[in-house]
Design an enzyme around this catalytic site. Sequence first.
Site, mmCIF file in Angstrom:
data_model
loop_
_atom_site.group_PDB
_atom_site.id
_atom_site.type_symbol
_atom_site.label_atom_id
_atom_site.label_comp_id
_atom_site.label_asym_id
_atom_site.label_seq_id
_atom_site.Cartn_x
_atom_site.Cartn_y
_atom_site.Cartn_z
ATOM 1 N N GLY A 34 0.821 -1.211 0.000
ATOM 2 C CA GLY A 34 0.000 0.000 0.000
ATOM 3 C C GLY A 34 0.851 1.256 0.000
ATOM 4 O O GLY A 34 2.026 1.225 -0.372
ATOM 5 N N LEU A 36 0.503 3.665 -2.059
ATOM 6 C CA LEU A 36 0.895 3.518 -3.467
ATOM 7 C C LEU A 36 1.398 4.830 -4.061
ATOM 8 O O LEU A 36 0.907 5.910 -3.747
ATOM 9 C CB LEU A 36 -0.301 3.018 -4.287
ATOM 10 C CG LEU A 36 -0.897 1.689 -3.804
ATOM 11 C CD1 LEU A 36 -2.068 1.284 -4.706
ATOM 12 C CD2 LEU A 36 0.142 0.579 -3.763
ATOM 13 N N HIS A 37 2.409 4.715 -4.908
ATOM 14 C CA HIS A 37 2.960 5.867 -5.617
ATOM 15 C C HIS A 37 3.129 5.477 -7.086
ATOM 16 O O HIS A 37 2.774 4.356 -7.489
ATOM 17 C CB HIS A 37 4.286 6.315 -4.986
ATOM 18 C CG HIS A 37 5.255 5.197 -4.774
ATOM 19 N ND1 HIS A 37 5.843 4.509 -5.806
ATOM 20 C CD2 HIS A 37 5.719 4.607 -3.630
ATOM 21 C CE1 HIS A 37 6.648 3.584 -5.325
ATOM 22 N NE2 HIS A 37 6.582 3.602 -4.000
ATOM 23 N N HIS A 40 4.385 2.002 -8.043
ATOM 24 C CA HIS A 40 3.415 0.898 -8.028
ATOM 25 C C HIS A 40 2.507 0.961 -9.261
ATOM 26 O O HIS A 40 2.181 -0.064 -9.856
ATOM 27 C CB HIS A 40 2.517 0.989 -6.783
ATOM 28 C CG HIS A 40 3.237 0.851 -5.485
ATOM 29 N ND1 HIS A 40 3.412 1.899 -4.607
ATOM 30 C CD2 HIS A 40 3.822 -0.220 -4.898
ATOM 31 C CE1 HIS A 40 4.061 1.484 -3.544
ATOM 32 N NE2 HIS A 40 4.330 0.208 -3.687
ATOM 33 N N LYS A 152 13.462 -1.840 -7.631
ATOM 34 C CA LYS A 152 14.087 -1.065 -6.545
ATOM 35 C C LYS A 152 14.548 -2.028 -5.445
ATOM 36 O O LYS A 152 15.613 -1.873 -4.881
ATOM 37 C CB LYS A 152 13.137 -0.020 -5.964
ATOM 38 C CG LYS A 152 13.895 0.861 -4.967
ATOM 39 C CD LYS A 152 13.020 1.898 -4.348
ATOM 40 C CE LYS A 152 12.173 1.351 -3.252
ATOM 41 N NZ LYS A 152 12.872 1.097 -1.992
ATOM 42 N N MET A 187 11.469 6.135 -6.162
ATOM 43 C CA MET A 187 10.205 6.283 -5.421
ATOM 44 C C MET A 187 10.050 5.165 -4.414
ATOM 45 O O MET A 187 10.358 4.003 -4.707
ATOM 46 C CB MET A 187 9.027 6.293 -6.381
ATOM 47 C CG MET A 187 8.967 7.581 -7.132
ATOM 48 S SD MET A 187 7.359 7.795 -7.898
ATOM 49 C CE MET A 187 7.709 9.266 -8.842
ATOM 50 N N SER A 188 9.590 5.517 -3.221
ATOM 51 C CA SER A 188 9.409 4.541 -2.147
ATOM 52 C C SER A 188 8.386 5.115 -1.177
ATOM 53 O O SER A 188 8.375 6.331 -0.930
ATOM 54 C CB SER A 188 10.745 4.335 -1.414
ATOM 55 O OG SER A 188 10.520 3.749 -0.152
ATOM 56 N N SER A 189 7.560 4.242 -0.616
ATOM 57 C CA SER A 189 6.580 4.720 0.370
ATOM 58 C C SER A 189 7.303 5.341 1.561
ATOM 59 O O SER A 189 6.782 6.217 2.237
ATOM 60 C CB SER A 189 5.690 3.571 0.826
ATOM 61 O OG SER A 189 5.169 2.918 -0.310
#
Length: 281
Positions: A34, A36-37, A40, A152, A187-189
């Site tokens: 979840g 999400l970016h 994802h 990633k 990008m990473s949560s």
Amino acid sequence: MKTPGIVSTISELRGQIAQWREGHELVGLVPTMGALHEGHLSLVRETQKHCQKLVVSIFVNPAQFAPHEDFDRYPRSLESDADKLSTVGADLIFAPSVAEMYPAGFATSIEVGGPSRGLETDFRPHFFGGVATVVAKLLIAALPDYAIFGEKDYQQLLVIRRLTHDLGLPIEIGGGAIVREADGLAMSSRNAYLKPDERRIAGTLNVILKDTTAKLRSGATIATAESGATAALIAAGFKSVDYVAVRDASTLERIERLDSPARILAAVKIGGTRLIDNMAV
Ligand code: PAF
């Protein structure tokens, strides 16, 4: 815009997939935790090239967090995740509870050797056991034709490929290219944890890896490149460097020379946040 349905039990998930199978549709699975970016969403788009129906699982998996890690504060945002997924046309969200995935008395764990040795495991020894167990469970629950994992987490992708092959699961495992912010930060949560000054420093991780890759290509030895990158990361303001390592791209074994495809992988800490990144050499 198509609002995806949401189910929370394995039996509902299987029921929906069985219906799709009656229509001979190929099914894809995008496992996520979840928050999400765009990274994802790019995995969703890639999976749609391979399948007609697409499930996104959203489960913050307690088994892959050590007690001192960020399980409690890991961002949870099911409603906005569902909104984002409706913009890319996902068909179904599988959002199980912890009790659904780990019912009382749960006592099974999957341990993968090979690519899980070293790197992340040296710093997060619990991690791949937790990932392998939950991913095996998700794959067996959905039995998709195709499932995708982001590059990633490159070591994770290789561990999941190994696991799928070793267990004979009839599922193609795809790898999704890293999606980056304008300054190169993957990008990473977890980027949401970064304070503004940390966020600025975080962008240099990718720049330093690119620069190190260029040095390797123009003849620097692996040992010099790794130690130079570590020094550059500390000089850029990272609090510590867990590793910068140049490894064989398909086994993650140590290599002496760049005579087969290689990957540079790094994990660093800044403030209370740990970041990872990697790229082909
Ligand atoms: O990469 C992730 O988000 C997680 O490790 C995964 C693969 C969904 C397993 O919990």
